[in-house]
Every structure is written in structure tokens, then in C-alpha cells.
Design a protein around this motif. Structure first.
Motif, PDB file in Angstrom:
ATOM      1  N   TYR A  87       6.420  -0.972   5.583  1.00  0.00           N
ATOM      2  CA  TYR A  87       7.077   0.016   4.725  1.00  0.00           C
ATOM      3  C   TYR A  87       6.885   1.388   5.363  1.00  0.00           C
ATOM      4  O   TYR A  87       5.962   1.578   6.161  1.00  0.00           O
ATOM      5  CB  TYR A  87       6.458  -0.002   3.324  1.00  0.00           C
ATOM      6  CG  TYR A  87       7.213  -0.905   2.358  1.00  0.00           C
ATOM      7  CD1 TYR A  87       7.650  -2.160   2.741  1.00  0.00           C
ATOM      8  CD2 TYR A  87       7.474  -0.481   1.054  1.00  0.00           C
ATOM      9  CE1 TYR A  87       8.339  -2.979   1.853  1.00  0.00           C
ATOM     10  CE2 TYR A  87       8.155  -1.290   0.157  1.00  0.00           C
ATOM     11  CZ  TYR A  87       8.588  -2.540   0.566  1.00  0.00           C
ATOM     12  OH  TYR A  87       9.277  -3.332  -0.313  1.00  0.00           O
TER      13      TYR A  87
ATOM     14  N   THR B  57       0.850  -1.203   0.000  1.00  0.00           N
ATOM     15  CA  THR B  57       0.000   0.000   0.000  1.00  0.00           C
ATOM     16  C   THR B  57       0.885   1.252   0.000  1.00  0.00           C
ATOM     17  O   THR B  57       0.402   2.373   0.108  1.00  0.00           O
ATOM     18  CB  THR B  57      -0.917   0.043   1.244  1.00  0.00           C
ATOM     19  OG1 THR B  57      -0.080   0.156   2.415  1.00  0.00           O
ATOM     20  CG2 THR B  57      -1.785  -1.208   1.360  1.00  0.00           C
ATOM     21  N   ASP B  58       2.207   1.055  -0.073  1.00  0.00           N
ATOM     22  CA  ASP B  58       3.146   2.169   0.107  1.00  0.00           C
ATOM     23  C   ASP B  58       3.030   3.251  -0.971  1.00  0.00           C
ATOM     24  O   ASP B  58       3.098   4.435  -0.680  1.00  0.00           O
ATOM     25  CB  ASP B  58       4.593   1.646   0.207  1.00  0.00           C
ATOM     26  CG  ASP B  58       4.977   0.714  -0.915  1.00  0.00           C
ATOM     27  OD1 ASP B  58       4.237  -0.248  -1.164  1.00  0.00           O
ATOM     28  OD2 ASP B  58       6.018   0.936  -1.564  1.00  0.00           O
ATOM     29  N   GLU B  59       2.799   2.836  -2.229  1.00  0.00           N
ATOM     30  CA  GLU B  59       2.795   3.853  -3.299  1.00  0.00           C
ATOM     31  C   GLU B  59       1.570   4.755  -3.179  1.00  0.00           C
ATOM     32  O   GLU B  59       1.648   5.967  -3.387  1.00  0.00           O
ATOM     33  CB  GLU B  59       2.853   3.165  -4.660  1.00  0.00           C
ATOM     34  CG  GLU B  59       4.063   2.246  -4.715  1.00  0.00           C
ATOM     35  CD  GLU B  59       4.831   2.239  -6.009  1.00  0.00           C
ATOM     36  OE1 GLU B  59       4.263   2.626  -7.032  1.00  0.00           O
ATOM     37  OE2 GLU B  59       6.007   1.816  -5.971  1.00  0.00           O
ATOM     38  N   GLU B  60       0.459   4.115  -2.808  1.00  0.00           N
ATOM     39  CA  GLU B  60      -0.786   4.882  -2.622  1.00  0.00           C
ATOM     40  C   GLU B  60      -0.613   5.881  -1.467  1.00  0.00           C
ATOM     41  O   GLU B  60      -0.982   7.055  -1.554  1.00  0.00           O
ATOM     42  CB  GLU B  60      -1.859   3.853  -2.281  1.00  0.00           C
ATOM     43  CG  GLU B  60      -3.267   4.318  -2.211  1.00  0.00           C
ATOM     44  CD  GLU B  60      -4.109   3.169  -1.601  1.00  0.00           C
ATOM     45  OE1 GLU B  60      -4.978   3.479  -0.794  1.00  0.00           O
ATOM     46  OE2 GLU B  60      -3.836   1.984  -1.921  1.00  0.00           O
TER      47      GLU B  60
ATOM     48  N   LYS C 257      13.074   4.314  -2.350  1.00  0.00           N
ATOM     49  CA  LYS C 257      12.565   3.707  -3.584  1.00  0.00           C
ATOM     50  C   LYS C 257      11.996   4.807  -4.496  1.00  0.00           C
ATOM     51  O   LYS C 257      11.959   4.680  -5.703  1.00  0.00           O
ATOM     52  CB  LYS C 257      11.475   2.727  -3.170  1.00  0.00           C
ATOM     53  CG  LYS C 257      10.579   2.185  -4.245  1.00  0.00           C
ATOM     54  CD  LYS C 257       9.522   1.264  -3.589  1.00  0.00           C
ATOM     55  CE  LYS C 257       8.426   0.895  -4.568  1.00  0.00           C
ATOM     56  NZ  LYS C 257       7.336   0.149  -3.937  1.00  0.00           N
ATOM     57  N   GLY C 258      11.549   5.877  -3.883  1.00  0.00           N
ATOM     58  CA  GLY C 258      11.011   7.009  -4.635  1.00  0.00           C
ATOM     59  C   GLY C 258      11.016   8.236  -3.739  1.00  0.00           C
ATOM     60  O   GLY C 258      11.016   8.090  -2.513  1.00  0.00           O
TER      61      GLY C 258
ATOM     62  N   ILE D 200       6.676   5.645   4.745  1.00  0.00           N
ATOM     63  CA  ILE D 200       6.643   6.881   3.940  1.00  0.00           C
ATOM     64  C   ILE D 200       7.074   8.010   4.871  1.00  0.00           C
ATOM     65  O   ILE D 200       6.546   8.133   5.975  1.00  0.00           O
ATOM     66  CB  ILE D 200       5.222   7.165   3.397  1.00  0.00           C
ATOM     67  CG1 ILE D 200       4.657   5.949   2.664  1.00  0.00           C
ATOM     68  CG2 ILE D 200       5.247   8.412   2.495  1.00  0.00           C
ATOM     69  CD1 ILE D 200       5.465   5.482   1.473  1.00  0.00           C
TER      70      ILE D 200
ATOM     71  N   HIS E 132       2.206   7.071  -0.347  1.00  0.00           N
ATOM     72  CA  HIS E 132       3.204   8.080  -0.739  1.00  0.00           C
ATOM     73  C   HIS E 132       2.481   9.255  -1.407  1.00  0.00           C
ATOM     74  O   HIS E 132       2.671  10.417  -1.037  1.00  0.00           O
ATOM     75  CB  HIS E 132       4.222   7.444  -1.698  1.00  0.00           C
ATOM     76  CG  HIS E 132       5.443   8.288  -1.916  1.00  0.00           C
ATOM     77  ND1 HIS E 132       6.342   8.060  -2.913  1.00  0.00           N
ATOM     78  CD2 HIS E 132       5.907   9.388  -1.278  1.00  0.00           C
ATOM     79  CE1 HIS E 132       7.303   8.963  -2.872  1.00  0.00           C
ATOM     80  NE2 HIS E 132       7.052   9.785  -1.880  1.00  0.00           N
ATOM     81  N   GLN E 133       1.627   8.941  -2.371  1.00  0.00           N
ATOM     82  CA  GLN E 133       0.907   9.998  -3.096  1.00  0.00           C
ATOM     83  C   GLN E 133       0.006  10.793  -2.139  1.00  0.00           C
ATOM     84  O   GLN E 133      -0.030  12.031  -2.188  1.00  0.00           O
ATOM     85  CB  GLN E 133       0.065   9.359  -4.223  1.00  0.00           C
ATOM     86  CG  GLN E 133      -0.565  10.385  -5.156  1.00  0.00           C
ATOM     87  CD  GLN E 133       0.486  11.317  -5.769  1.00  0.00           C
ATOM     88  OE1 GLN E 133       1.494  10.862  -6.311  1.00  0.00           O
ATOM     89  NE2 GLN E 133       0.294  12.639  -5.639  1.00  0.00           N
TER      90      GLN E 133
ATOM     91  N   THR F 283      10.797   2.396   2.098  1.00  0.00           N
ATOM     92  CA  THR F 283      10.539   0.940   2.096  1.00  0.00           C
ATOM     93  C   THR F 283      10.710   0.366   3.512  1.00  0.00           C
ATOM     94  O   THR F 283      10.446   1.064   4.498  1.00  0.00           O
ATOM     95  CB  THR F 283      11.452   0.198   1.079  1.00  0.00           C
ATOM     96  OG1 THR F 283      12.822   0.264   1.531  1.00  0.00           O
ATOM     97  CG2 THR F 283      11.349   0.796  -0.307  1.00  0.00           C
TER      98      THR F 283
ATOM     99  N   ASN G  94       9.784   7.374  -0.049  1.00  0.00           N
ATOM    100  CA  ASN G  94       9.331   6.021   0.266  1.00  0.00           C
ATOM    101  C   ASN G  94      10.580   5.256   0.703  1.00  0.00           C
ATOM    102  O   ASN G  94      11.412   4.878  -0.123  1.00  0.00           O
ATOM    103  CB  ASN G  94       8.705   5.398  -0.993  1.00  0.00           C
ATOM    104  CG  ASN G  94       8.175   3.996  -0.727  1.00  0.00           C
ATOM    105  OD1 ASN G  94       8.529   3.358   0.265  1.00  0.00           O
ATOM    106  ND2 ASN G  94       7.314   3.520  -1.616  1.00  0.00           N
TER     107      ASN G  94
END
Ligand code: GAP
Length: 534
Positions: A377, A284-287, A325-326, A379, A289-290, A348, A346
Motif C-alpha cells: 500500500y 498498516t496503511d491507516e496507522e 481511500k482517504g 501513503i 497515514h496518520q 492503497t 492513502n
């Protein structure tokens, strides 16, 4: 956009920020917050804490120690890789970040003068001759080693773009160096020495704990507050019974041995961070992050930063820190150009895993649904308290002309403004006015930071408060307290900093009215009680 010198001068004159150790000649990499600066910065930290901790169910706070076990910094990777490449001048001894050298040259006195000459009519007519003349006159003083025979005829072309390979070629040519691995450039400061090859310089500030300075007692002043959160992950989890996703917030000092501190409080060796480590389920990390980028971007604008002056910048792969990672930077248009205000990375599961490995203590979360242990993870929205304060200052600065005179205003959001209300007696020789104004100040102070000032005429007092960003001034006059001709009307005048409009309000109603004014309802209050402008 206001230039930085104006901000530095206003900060000194009005008690916001002073050069550290000024009476000893000053320390270029540190600044002291004066009486109004400490209020301003405390307000920035207070609203950040309130919005990110108190107003959220999924957040808790922490205040970890600055000195930590030295193994923390081995595990985190800072000892091995927290460095910047640096280069130095053999002649004047100045050091530079090697990755920022083009900017430094571009902004150097000698390069700007050279560039200006190239724009002039003489260079347009005969570039070769104009360059020679410049080298023999201005160039002699600013860049004594500026080589006469290496400047190409078409120098004007590459100057339009600092990243143009032809520009780099020109700079190397200027320093008699054709080797692209060698810095070789002419020093931006003295224009005389040649810059050395880049080498890594650790940004970690070493310190020794205890009376004996030996390896066993060596540790570091933390370069980020984040690690204090990671090493306390299990303590917080066990004591607070939090469920994923949840975050831990911390505000505190961090230290970096920066190669080129500068641009006022933008880059210093001692600074304060406002960091969140937000722990989420892997996947769920990318969601998240945004979501956190959007939330943090909106936060600055909520407190007055203008939309045109703030933007997001996604990091390229080769810019990412060793743990990320980003990363998205929130950038602000500072007087020296777009620069980082906050980074949202992020990270991680890198840090929790590293600390588990190095300490031998599992840093895991038990997922009730799957009955499995996982490593969350992370953020990380990481903001600078000093950089945010500087951005709020720069963004608030306005110069206006009012009745033929210059008015300088700091247009702070009321939550950010150092002083919220100034109470000003119209006649300081009238005891009743002074007594009423002082009592009013004491009453208002219980709710808002309020000052009393009777040291100048009313017009001048208004301008002084405008210049430090006080959103509202209250004047007590003869009508308020009454005289031989008329009884007291028990009303005071409230003046709005931004519009300079005034309203007349009964003192009994003042707390309720001020509450609305602080919440941004000037237009409504003015419509009900409006008088005029000062
Ligand atoms: N924990 C992640 C971290 O420290 P960073 O991008 O190196 O990331 C985060 O720093 C923020 O801290 C920056 O966006 C900036 O606001 C502030 N900061 C970093 N170095 C600074 C310095 N030398 N002077 C003032 N503020 C600094």
C-alpha cells in the motif's frame, strides 16, 4: 493577514518573483523566480530533501523524466478521468471551474458592490428602491444584465452564507434561470453573459515527441511526479535492497492545464511538486497515514509557519481522487482564505496494480516473514514547492513602526532565508574597512550565503535586508580596523533582524557565533556580547 497585492509587489521590487514573459505582456499562468526567489525556493526544497531523505533510514530519492510513455497515463487513470468541470461566458469568453463558481461570483466586483449597497442605509429603509437605484447607476456599468424584477425582498438573508440554498436560488434568479442543472449564472467577470452548462476539461497538457505530430508520437507533460516513482518501484527495490516500510522521494516539475490559474503562484499551469510515495504493508496503511500527516504538519511549523495559520482537513468521500481511500489536506490561511498546501493520500495498492496490469511486469514485494509476494500500500504526502514557498513568504511578512517609520520585515527562519548574512561597511571611503568587510564576506560565504553591500547609509541598508528577510547583518567600522587614535579591536557588530539588537563579536570568534545564531541562540549570544538596538 497581508493582502496578496502587497506580496506580489514586494516580490517584484526585491527580486523574488517576476511575471513570466513580462515584456510581451506576461503569461498569467506562469511566474519566474528572480535572484532572491530562486534562493528561497531552493532552500525550501533543500530542507524538505534533507529532512525527508538524508535524515531518514527508510527513504531514498529519485529524479524521473518529465516525459513518460503514454501508456503510463492510461494505466494511472489520468487520461480517462483527470479533469475539472468548466463553464464559460458567451459574452466575454472567460472560463471558470464550475465547482468554484459560487466563490467566483461571491468575489466578483458586481456582486461585492451589490452586497455593499444592501448593507447601506438606503437599502435598510427601502430595499426594493435601493436595488432599483443601484441597477440604474453602479449596476449598469458592473453588471449590465442584472435583472430588475427577479430580486426578492429578503435578499439580505441568504447573502450571509454562500452555501445557503436561498443564495443559490437568488443567483439563478439573477440569471433568469430556474433550471438547477444549468449553470445559468451571470458571469462574475462581465456581469453580462450567462454561463454555459458545465463540461469536463482534461487537465493533461499534450505534447508530441519527435518531428511528426501524429497520434503515435503524442504523450503528456506529467501532471504529478508520483507516476515516475511507481514505474520505478522495482528498479529501486532491486538496486537498493529496501525493506518495507520505505519511501521514495522526488522533487520536480509538473504541468496541468488549469482552467483558472491564479492567486499569484498558488495555482499555475507549470509548478513544482515535492512528493513521497511511502510503501507499507497492507493493513498498516491507516496507522502510517496518520503518522505521515502528523510529521508533515509539524514540518511547516518547524520552519516558522504560525500554528494559527495552518490546519488539517479530512476529505469527504465524494472529494477523493479516483485512486484514494482517504486523504488529509494540510491547509494554509493564504490571503484569499484557507487553501490546500499539501495533500496526504492513502493511494492503497491502486497504482502498482494498475501498472502491473498494463505493463505486464509484476510490481511486488517478497515478504521474508510470510514467504509471500504482496503488493504494498502507498501513503503519499504530496506538497507543492511553489505553494510552500508562497506560504513561507506570506507567513513571514510583517509591518512594524520603528521610530515613526514603517519597517517591512520578512521574518524567515534562517534555514529558509535567501540571504543568511549581509556584511555592511560603515564607511565605504575607508579602504581598510572595505577590504576587511570584503574579506569577511568571502570567508563567511564558504559556509552561508553572504552578500556585501555598501550602496547606501547603514540605516537604509538594514531596512533593505529586513525587507528580504536576511536574519543577520554584520557591520565593519573604524574600531574594527583602528585609526590614528586607537588600535584595531578586530571586532564587528552583528545585528539581529527580529529584535534589531546588536552584539559586538571578535572576528576570530565569528564562525562559532554565527553557527549558534543560525541555530536560534540569539538570546544567549546577546546576554554574553549585547550592545544595543540600531
Ligand atoms: N500526486 C498527488 C497530487 O498531485 P494534488 O493534490 O493534485 O495531488 C499536490 O497536488 C500538491 O501539488 C498540492 O497540494 C499543491 O501544493 C501542488 N499543486 C497542485 N496543483 C498545483 C497548481 N496548479 N499550481 C501550483 N501547485 C499545485
Amino acid at each position: 493577514m497581508v493582502d496578496m497585492d502587497k506580496i506580489v509587489s514586494l516580490c517584484k521590487r526585491r527580486g523574488f518573483i517576476f511575471q513570466s514573459s513580462e515584456i510581451y505582456g506576461g503569461l498569467g499562468s506562469a511566474w519566474d523566480y528572480g535572484p532572491l526567489g530562486v534562493e528561497l525556493k531552493n532552500n525550501v526544497k533543500r530542507v524538505w530533501w534533507r529532512d525527508n531523505v538524508h535524515l531518514r533510514d527508510d527513504m531514498v530519492g529519485l529524479d524521473a523524466a518529465i516525459t513518460m510513455h503514454p501508456k503510463v497515463w492510461e494505466a494511472s487513470g489520468h487520461v480517462a478521468s483527470f479533469s475539472d468541470p468548466f463553464t464559460g461566458c458567451g459574452d466575454c469568453g472567460r472560463h471558470y471551474r464550475a465547482d468554484q463558481i459560487i466563490d467566483a461570483i461571491w468575489n466578483s466586483r458586481w456582486f461585492r458592490a451589490f452586497n455593499k449597497m444592501l448593507e447601506g442605509p438606503a437599502a435598510k429603509k427601502d430595499p426594493r428602491k435601493a436595488i432599483e437605484n443601484w441597477i440604474d447607476s453602479e449596476g449598469k456599468k458592473l453588471a449590465p444584465n442584472f435583472p430588475r424584477n427577479t430580486v426578492a425582498e429578503d435578499v439580505r438573508l441568504p447573502l450571509e452564507n454562500a452555501n445557503d440554498p436561498k443564495f443559490l436560488q437568488l443567483l439563478r434568479a439573477l440569471a433568469h434561470s430556474s433550471n438547477s442543472n444549468d449553470m445559468g449564472f451571470l458571469c462574475p467577470n462581465c456581469g453580462s453573459g450567462k454561463l454555459s452548462s458545465p463540461k469536463p476539461a482534461s487537465l493533461m497538457l499534450e505534447t508530441f515527441l519527435g518531428p511528426v505530430q501524429e497520434t503515435a508520437t503524442k504523450t503528456y507533460l506529467r501532471p504529478e511526479t508520483a507516476q515516475g516513482i511507481f514505474v520505478n518501484f522495482d528498479n529501486v527495490l532491486q538496486s537498493m535492497r529496501k525493506k518495507l516500510p520505505f519511501g521514495i522521494a522526488q522533487i520536480g516539475k509538473a504541468f496541468r492545464n488549469e482552467i483558472t490559474p491564479g492567486n499569484f503562484t498558488f495555482r499555475t499551469r507549470e509548478f513544482e511538486q515535492m512528493e513521497i510515495e511511502f510503501f507499507v504493508m497492507p493493513g498498516t496503511d491507516e496507522e502510517w497515514h496518520q503518522k505521515l500527516v502528523d510529521r508533515r504538519f509539524a514540518w511547516y511549523q518547524q520552519y516558522g509557519i504560525r500554528g494559527d495559520n495552518i490546519r488539517q482537513r479530512v476529505h469527504d468521500r465524494d472529494e477523493l481522487a479516483h485512486y484514494a481511500k482517504g486523504c488529509v489536506d494540510i491547509e494554509y490561511l493564504f490571503p484569499m482564505g484557507w487553501s490546500e498546501l499539501e495533500g496526504i493520500a492513502n493511494r492503497t495498492d491502486y497504482d502498482l496494480k494498475q501498472h502491473s496490469q498494463h505493463s505486464g511486469r509484476a510490481l511486488e514485494y517478497f515478504d521474508e516473514d510470510t514467504k509471500q509476494k504482496i503488493v504494498p500500500y502507498v501513503i503519499e504526502p504530496s506538497a507543492g514547492a511553489d505553494r510552500s514557498t508562497l506560504a513561507f513568504l506570506v507567513d513571514a511578512y510583517r509591518e512594524e513602526e520603528v521610530r515613526g517609520e514603517k519597517r517591512v520585515v520578512l521574518n524567515f527562519h534562517p534555514e529558509i532565508a535567501p540571504i543568511k548574512i549581509a556584511v555592511l561597511p560603515l564607511l565605504k571611503k575607508n579602504d581598510q574597512i572595505v577590504e576587511t568587510a570584503k574579506k569577511l564576506t568571502a570567508d563567511l560565504r564558504k559556509r552561508w550565503y553572504t552578500v556585501y553591500d555598501d550602496t547606501a547609509s547603514i540605516g537604509r541598508l538594514y531596512r533593505r535586508q529586513d525587507e528580504v528577510g536576511t536574519p543577520f547583518c554584520i557591520t565593519v567600522d573604524v574600531q574594527t580596523v583602528g585609526d590614528d587614535k586607537a588600535g584595531a579591536d578586530e571586532k564587528v557588530t552583528v545585528r539581529d533582524r527580529n529584535t534589531m539588537g546588536q552584539v559586538r563579536v571578535a572576528m576570530a570568534e565569528l564562525p562559532a557565533v554565527m553557527e549558534k545564531l543560525m541555530a536560534g541562540q540569539w538570546a544567549e549570544i546577546h546576554a554574553q556580547h549585547g550592545v544595543s538596538k540600531d
